[in-house]
Design a protein around this motif. Structure first.
Motif, PDB file in Angstrom:
ATOM      1  N   LYS A   1      40.294 -82.948  -5.829  1.00 54.36           N
ATOM      2  CA  LYS A   1      38.859 -82.791  -5.577  1.00 54.36           C
ATOM      3  C   LYS A   1      38.113 -84.126  -5.672  1.00 54.36           C
ATOM      4  O   LYS A   1      37.006 -84.205  -6.192  1.00 54.36           O
TER       5      LYS A   1
ATOM      6  N   LEU B   1      28.700 -79.802  -0.087  1.00 54.77           N
ATOM      7  CA  LEU B   1      29.255 -78.856  -1.059  1.00 54.77           C
ATOM      8  C   LEU B   1      30.457 -79.449  -1.796  1.00 54.77           C
ATOM      9  O   LEU B   1      30.628 -79.216  -3.002  1.00 54.77           O
TER      10      LEU B   1
ATOM     11  N   LEU C   1      28.992 -81.963  -4.378  1.00 53.94           N
ATOM     12  CA  LEU C   1      27.829 -81.533  -5.160  1.00 53.94           C
ATOM     13  C   LEU C   1      28.003 -81.734  -6.659  1.00 53.94           C
ATOM     14  O   LEU C   1      27.152 -82.327  -7.329  1.00 53.94           O
ATOM     15  N   ASP C   2      29.108 -81.265  -7.248  1.00 55.25           N
ATOM     16  CA  ASP C   2      29.246 -81.345  -8.700  1.00 55.25           C
ATOM     17  C   ASP C   2      29.692 -82.726  -9.172  1.00 55.25           C
ATOM     18  O   ASP C   2      29.809 -82.962 -10.371  1.00 55.25           O
ATOM     19  N   LYS C   3      29.946 -83.650  -8.217  1.00 53.15           N
ATOM     20  CA  LYS C   3      30.335 -85.008  -8.600  1.00 53.15           C
ATOM     21  C   LYS C   3      29.141 -85.941  -8.731  1.00 53.15           C
ATOM     22  O   LYS C   3      29.246 -87.000  -9.346  1.00 53.15           O
TER      23      LYS C   3
ATOM     24  N   ASN D   1      26.339 -86.009 -10.363  1.00 60.83           N
ATOM     25  CA  ASN D   1      25.816 -86.412 -11.681  1.00 60.83           C
ATOM     26  C   ASN D   1      26.801 -87.249 -12.480  1.00 60.83           C
ATOM     27  O   ASN D   1      26.466 -87.754 -13.535  1.00 60.83           O
ATOM     28  N   ARG D   2      28.043 -87.416 -11.947  1.00 58.33           N
ATOM     29  CA  ARG D   2      29.040 -88.233 -12.653  1.00 58.33           C
ATOM     30  C   ARG D   2      29.376 -89.517 -11.901  1.00 58.33           C
ATOM     31  O   ARG D   2      30.223 -90.282 -12.328  1.00 58.33           O
TER      32      ARG D   2
ATOM     33  N   ASP E   1      40.959 -71.952  -8.440  1.00 64.72           N
ATOM     34  CA  ASP E   1      39.775 -72.800  -8.539  1.00 64.72           C
ATOM     35  C   ASP E   1      38.642 -72.174  -7.726  1.00 64.72           C
ATOM     36  O   ASP E   1      38.689 -72.120  -6.506  1.00 64.72           O
TER      37      ASP E   1
ATOM     38  N   LYS F   1      35.571 -73.114  -7.143  1.00 67.32           N
ATOM     39  CA  LYS F   1      34.788 -73.964  -6.249  1.00 67.32           C
ATOM     40  C   LYS F   1      35.479 -74.091  -4.895  1.00 67.32           C
ATOM     41  O   LYS F   1      34.832 -73.975  -3.847  1.00 67.32           O
TER      42      LYS F   1
ATOM     43  N   ASN G   1      35.112 -70.772  -3.160  1.00 67.44           N
ATOM     44  CA  ASN G   1      33.739 -70.542  -2.703  1.00 67.44           C
ATOM     45  C   ASN G   1      33.446 -71.289  -1.405  1.00 67.44           C
ATOM     46  O   ASN G   1      32.808 -70.747  -0.498  1.00 67.44           O
TER      47      ASN G   1
END
Length: 446
Positions: A202, A237, A240-242, A244-245, A391, A393, A396
């Protein structure tokens, strides 16, 4: 060269033969380290059906080979096939869908031989799902087959460049996968991107961007519009969750990338710019208005007394169907021709408030062809297959793309074996990699 033509325009046979001969030569030079297992043969066949279609336009040999190879793979692992509750539900959904599918043919007095011929497009992915469950791939096997899929997609990128040189922009040929339609380029580039990202832990960084952005050459060479609306959303998508890191620099790259994809896409596709030419001017409103009109939800189309466009027509079918959900047509659909198409002697589009001759998205077509129970069962069947991926994510994002394809486009991801076989391969290889919890497998991509 560089003509924009659709699948309605046949490709000269001399150009096709030259294209396939050079593609074969490229394969001989650069495709290495192939293990000739049953699954490898399925994957190689999937990416090279164009050679068979060149000899038999109906592609019958490929269909027979897919059935034989999938059943061989199923029998190979049948003794190890232990189904959990999710997989038992998938088996039940498969049986129920099969019942309604064949009931449609029986009630409408159509030969079960022709029903079986049309059922092939669902039979192979279902069998392949349980076959891959039974063989229980090790992390090393899953990595090998995953890399093989990615390599073959990259070969299609090279073949798409070759196509542009020899044939030009043509919708009706996609690498060596097929020479009968261009929608393959959209699903293969999107699934390829998701698959690459999933196999790579990912992560997308450095040279990874070169690989996944090169996948876009395949739909570009087929002059596809949908990719420029879906692909930026998929990239968003995935990342997206990366965000903030990531460092501010990498976040800036991502923020710039998505508008750039839209900008270049609208200019590269003649349908999406005012000049209707390659590298026309960028007009965001023009491109969006074209998409809304094409889907049948523009202000002009909505004012018409008849529903038009893929989404507009499907919405009208859904509305009409659920006004009388227990009628024979709503439950079982209309009779079909031998080719599996709707029998227009029975089905009158104006009864559903449709403009005659309008395009319809897959959701509406399936309801008219099979009835709403079979349609719902088929969608649930593939959604449940997708959600066997541990997983959530990854599951989804794939499910989101699948639903989008059914609702707004042709639904090839679940209704066309060239697409749904790749979907099953992606699901089961990712499952095996995650289940084996092998970081080594993630890091050995390409």
């Amino acid at each position: 060269m560089f003509e924009f033509k659709t699948s309605l325009h046949p490709i000269p046979i001399n150009q096709l033969i030259l294209f396939y001969l050079i593609a074969l030569f490229i394969y001989i030079l650069f495709l290495r380290n192939i293990k000739f297992t049953t699954l490898s043969l399925i994957i190689l066949l999937l990416f090279n059906q164009g050679y068979i279609i060149l000899l038999d336009e109906s592609n019958r040999p490929s269909k027979v080979l897919f059935i034989i190879l999938s059943l061989l793979l199923l029998f190979k692992g049948i003794n190890n096939l232990k189904l959990d509750k999710r997989e038992q539900r998938i088996l039940l959904l498969s049986i129920l869908f099969t019942f309604f599918f064949f009931l449609n043919y029986i009630v409408n007095g159509i030969s079960l031989i022709w029903a079986s011929y049309q059922y092939y497009k669902y039979f192979v992915p279902i069998v392949l799902f349980f076959a891959l469950k039974g063989i229980n791939m090790s992390s090393e096997d899953a990595t090998y087959y995953g890399n093989l899929v990615i390599k073959l997609i990259l070969f299609q990128v090279a073949f798409s460049i070759l196509k542009l040189i020899i044939i030009g922009f043509r919708e009706n040929i996609t690498g060596t996968i097929s020479n009968t339609g261009g929608s393959i380029g959209v699903s293969y580039s999107i699934l390829g991107t998701i698959f690459y990202w999933a196999m790579n832990g990912k992560e997308i960084k450095g040279k990874d961007w070169l690989y996944i952005l090169s996948f876009l050459i395949v739909p570009i060479a087929s002059n596809k519009r949908a990719i420029w609306f879906i692909y930026p959303l998929i990239i968003f998508l995935l990342m997206l969750d990366k965000i903030n890191r990531l460092s501010p620099k990498r976040i800036a790259y991502i923020i710039i990338l998505i508008p750039c994809l839209i900008y270049f896409g609208f200019r590269l596709n003649p349908s999406l710019n005012p000049e209707k030419k390659l590298w026309g001017s960028f007009d965001f409103n023009y491109g969006v208005n074209y998409a809304l009109s094409y889907s049948g939800v523009s202000e002009e189309k909505l004012m018409s007394p008849y529903a038009q466009g893929r989404w507009g027509a499907s919405s009208a079918i859904v509305k009409t169907t659920f006004q009388n959900p227990f009628s024979r047509e709503s439950l079982l659909g209309f009779g079909r021709s031998r080719r599996g198409e709707i029998n227009t002697d029975i089905f009158n589009p104006t009864d559903y408030g449709l403009m005659p001759g309008t395009m319809i998205s897959s959701l509406g077509i399936m309801i008219v062809q099979m009835g709403w129970p079979a349609t719902l069962l088929l969608i649930l069947l593939f959604i449940n297959m997708i959600y066997t991926i541990p997983d959530k994510k990854i599951a989804n994002i794939i499910a989101f793309y699948g639903i989008l394809d059914v609702v707004l486009y042709g639904g090839d991801l679940i209704c066309n074996p060239i697409h749904n076989i790749l979907l099953i391969l992606v699901i089961m290889i990712i499952r095996s990699l995650i289940s084996n919890n092998s970081q080594k497998a993630y890091n050995n991509l390409i």
